[in-house]
Design an enzyme around this catalytic site. Structure first.
Site, short mmCIF file in Angstrom:
data_model
loop_
_atom_site.label_atom_id
_atom_site.label_comp_id
_atom_site.label_asym_id
_atom_site.label_seq_id
_atom_site.Cartn_x
_atom_site.Cartn_y
_atom_site.Cartn_z
N LYS A 1 -25.22 -3.33 -43.23
CA LYS A 1 -26.05 -2.81 -42.15
C LYS A 1 -25.85 -1.30 -42.01
O LYS A 1 -24.78 -0.77 -42.33
CB LYS A 1 -25.74 -3.51 -40.82
CG LYS A 1 -24.33 -3.33 -40.31
CD LYS A 1 -24.12 -4.09 -39.02
CE LYS A 1 -22.70 -3.92 -38.50
NZ LYS A 1 -22.39 -2.53 -38.10
N LYS B 1 -26.13 0.22 -36.97
CA LYS B 1 -26.19 -0.85 -35.97
C LYS B 1 -24.79 -1.42 -35.80
O LYS B 1 -24.06 -1.59 -36.79
CB LYS B 1 -27.10 -1.99 -36.45
CG LYS B 1 -28.59 -1.72 -36.32
CD LYS B 1 -29.10 -2.08 -34.94
CE LYS B 1 -30.61 -2.00 -34.87
NZ LYS B 1 -31.11 -2.25 -33.50
N LYS C 1 -17.85 -4.05 -36.13
CA LYS C 1 -17.90 -2.80 -36.89
C LYS C 1 -18.71 -1.75 -36.12
O LYS C 1 -19.56 -2.07 -35.30
CB LYS C 1 -18.55 -3.04 -38.26
CG LYS C 1 -17.83 -4.08 -39.12
CD LYS C 1 -16.50 -3.55 -39.63
CE LYS C 1 -15.77 -4.57 -40.49
NZ LYS C 1 -15.07 -5.60 -39.72
N ASP C 2 -18.43 -0.48 -36.45
CA ASP C 2 -19.07 0.65 -35.79
C ASP C 2 -20.59 0.61 -35.92
O ASP C 2 -21.13 0.03 -36.86
CB ASP C 2 -18.59 1.97 -36.40
CG ASP C 2 -17.14 2.26 -36.04
OD1 ASP C 2 -16.64 1.65 -35.08
OD2 ASP C 2 -16.52 3.09 -36.73
N LYS C 3 -21.24 1.32 -35.00
CA LYS C 3 -22.69 1.49 -35.12
C LYS C 3 -23.00 2.64 -36.07
O LYS C 3 -23.71 2.45 -37.05
CB LYS C 3 -23.31 1.77 -33.74
CG LYS C 3 -24.80 2.11 -33.85
CD LYS C 3 -25.43 2.41 -32.50
CE LYS C 3 -26.91 2.77 -32.70
NZ LYS C 3 -27.59 3.05 -31.42
#
Length: 648
Positions: free
Chosen positions: A251, A254, A280-282
């Protein structure tokens, strides 16, 4: 060890990957046009920005449609850099949350972190030590024929009107008990495809064929009531196949929960049938393993044709879901652009990171971004001061947040009327909206129950933030007092049990063995000055270190232990030159699958970048490792104040 003076660092605010050539001129114009609209900055409240390891997937009922909320959340224009930096004067710096020390001796240098979100790539490391990569789009073939495996025709055989009616039926949005779909081409094959399409796309619905007035109809109806939505049919799933489809999710830009919500929306299932090992981070490219209950690989693979910034692959069927905290860690690939350090500085910084490591501080994500840090709310919860909890969440505050939140807070300050304040919020799923709904339901005299409407994960994050705040401050004191060596009275772990280092054993341990406790009722504290410092800090906050049990069980802190120094594994780095700040400096998993070559980089480009790779265990912060390399303050406040001139 003395705190090292921070080095000025250039860290840009997020920009689009596809910035147009005249973006600077457009944003200069915005500064003139919107100088009076500072409160409509893109930076939201930031009350909860991180998922803890023990987070469970809880969903919040929405009063608005998801599409409408997404539109509202995305509708705020970017805040202007000058006005945004001015508002962030009220934000937190690292020293506000106890992050003050370094362990390395090199001179710091500047660089740009996350100039593009694709400069920060995270690959999950599973419990078997294998790094997750997206490298295969193929769908596994079953030995048994499965009625639920959809063909390509499955996704086109139903009209948009049919799909709308079926979705309303599935979600109990109308009074219909069934939906009839006329079979235009009456063949057994055509009827089979329609049966298959309904069951595949709308879990919880069953079908049957009926003759009506000489015409054939497929009748869709609920098989098992509302529970069927969360529990897809069992009888159509082959016994030889594992109940869970595991896949790798790639991804871009997001966060994990947003991604799960998007997938569940397109699959028309509840988000709680998905499981994963960590969030997980955006603002990054991330690759992680996801498991979903009784959704076929073929159906998941179809999403690759209709979703942007997502790719699903590496499908397999297994008999177990995934659990939070099962991962061994994460592997990071980070590009720091436009670096100023000399080759010697960079070599010294990276060797120190590999050999010594970095202080395992909780990063700034743990504490929010506004003038009301999350640890203050956590402290009020632990103090059982519920009026202050309500006040901290709802009162007006200086700083950057969305305009509708500003109006909501102003209304609350003026009227103390939950209904009136709630009307100012077009987006009800934020923490403020949830608390106001709770106050409407339970009344102003029952704040505890009203606060309980907020999902448990978010509530617990407030008190975890307070624990983190205490831990950061105590570790800084420990390093200042005793430096980078193990001393008698320190704590080390033997298995899961913490024990003190005795005088005669001190030479058997190094700073990399030493742990410090997060405050709680089930931990012990160091036997030297820092043990007393814990007591003093909590006493100053009107908390009793010997009684960390709360009358509400959820808010009782058992505590935990955390290593004070982390040494990253698999550390590698290189310095590359480039001319165009928009070009990627390495290939991602998706680039490799699509056969995209790495751009040819000049040997004497205008700019230099440091490409770093390293692996970290769970619950550690890559930003703290980068902080140690650059000797910079990673707070949004510092980053924006150092970058108000980038437009010029």
């Amino acid at each position: 060890m003395e705190a090292v003076e921070m080095n000025s660092v250039s860290l840009k605010r997020p920009r689009s990957e596809d910035d147009v050539a005249n973006a600077d001129e457009i944003k200069r114009q915005k500064i003139l046009e919107k100088s009076k609209a500072a409160n409509d900055s893109e930076q939201s409240i930031g009350t909860v920005t991180e998922q803890p390891e023990d987070t469970k997937n809880e969903t919040i009922p929405n009063e608005e449609s998801e599409e409408q909320e997404e539109e509202l959340e995305d509708s705020d224009e970017d805040g202007d850099p000058e006005s945004f930096a001015d508002m962030m004067k009220h934000g937190l710096t690292e020293s506000d949350v106890g992050i003050t020390k370094f362990v390395s001796c090199h001179k710091g240098f500047s660089g740009i972190l996350k100039e593009r979100y694709s400069d920060f790539v995270v690959h999950e490391i599973g419990k078997d030590g294998r790094v997750s990569h997206l490298d295969d789009f193929s769908v596994p073939v079953d030995d048994e024929v499965n009625f639920e495996d959809p063909s390509e025709e499955t996704f086109t055989v139903l009209s948009d009107e049919d799909k709308q009616r079926l979705e309303e039926l599935q979600l109990f949005k109308n009074k219909e008990t069934s939906v009839a779909i006329e079979v235009i081409e009456d063949t057994k094959e055509k009827r089979t495809v329609i049966h298959q399409a309904v069951k595949s796309l709308f879990p919880g619905l069953e079908t049957k064929t009926e003759d009506r007035d000489g015409k054939k109809y497929i009748i869709a109806y609920h098989a098992a009531g509302k529970k069927a939505l969360a529990n897809p049919r069992k009888h159509s799933w082959p016994k030889s196949r594992g109940s869970y489809c595991h896949f790798v999710l790639y991804k871009e830009n997001k966060d994990t929960m947003d991604a799960i919500n998007v997938l569940s929306k397109f699959l028309r299932v509840k988000p709680n049938i998905f499981s994963y090992m960590g969030t997980k981070d955006k603002r990054a490219i991330t690759v992680q393993e996801i498991a979903v209950l009784r959704i076929t690989a073929q159906r998941l693979a179809h999403l690759n044709k209709c979703l942007m910034n997502f790719r699903l692959g590496n499908f397999s069927y297994k008999n177990h879901p995934l659990k939070l905290g099962e991962l061994q860690g994460n592997h990071f690939t980070v590009v720091l652009r436009n670096i100023t350090g000399t080759d010697d500085q960079i070599e010294q910084a990276m060797h120190s990171l590999r050999e010594i490591g970095f202080i395992n501080y909780y990063g700034m994500q743990r504490f929010g971004t506004t003038a009301v840090p999350t640890y203050q709310i956590g402290r009020a919860i632990l103090q059982n001061n519920w009026n202050e909890v309500m006040d901290l969440i709802l009162k007006p505050r200086p700083g950057a947040e969305k305009g509708y939140l500003v109006k909501c807070r102003e209304e609350w300050a003026k009227t103390k009327d939950p209904a009136a304040a709630l009307k100012k919020l077009p987006v009800k799923r934020c923490v403020e909206g949830q608390l106001l709904r709770g106050l409407l339901k339970y009344g102003m005299k029952n704040i505890i129950s009203a606060f309980g409407i907020i999902p448990r994960n978010n509530r617990l994050m407030y008190i975890h933030s307070y624990q983190s705040y205490v831990w950061n401050n105590m570790v800084s004191k420990r390093i200042e007092e005793y430096g980078l060596r193990a001393v008698p009275g320190d704590l080390i772990l033997k298995g899961a049990t913490a024990v003190h280092i005795e005088e005669g054993d001190v030479d058997n341990y190094t700073i990399h063995d030493v742990v410090m406790p997060l405050p709680g009722f089930d931990v012990i504290y160091p036997k030297h000055k820092i043990g007393e410092a814990y007591k003093e800090m909590l006493a100053a906050d009107n908390l009793d270190i010997s009684n960390m049990r709360h009358k509400i069980r959820d808010y009782s802190l058992s505590g935990a232990y955390r290593k004070i120094i982390i040494r990253p594994q698999n550390v590698n780095w290189e310095v590359v030159a480039y001319d165009d700040p928009k070009i990627p400096l390495f290939t991602t998993d998706l680039d490799k699958l699509e056969g995209k070559p790495l751009p040819v980089l000049p040997t004497d480009g205008k700019f230099r970048a440091l490409k770093m790779e390293f692996s970290l265990p769970p619950s550690t912060y890559a930003t703290m490792a980068i902080r140690e390399v650059l000797k910079m303050d990673t707070s949004i406040k510092n980053q924006t104040q150092l970058n108000t001139t980038w437009l010029r």
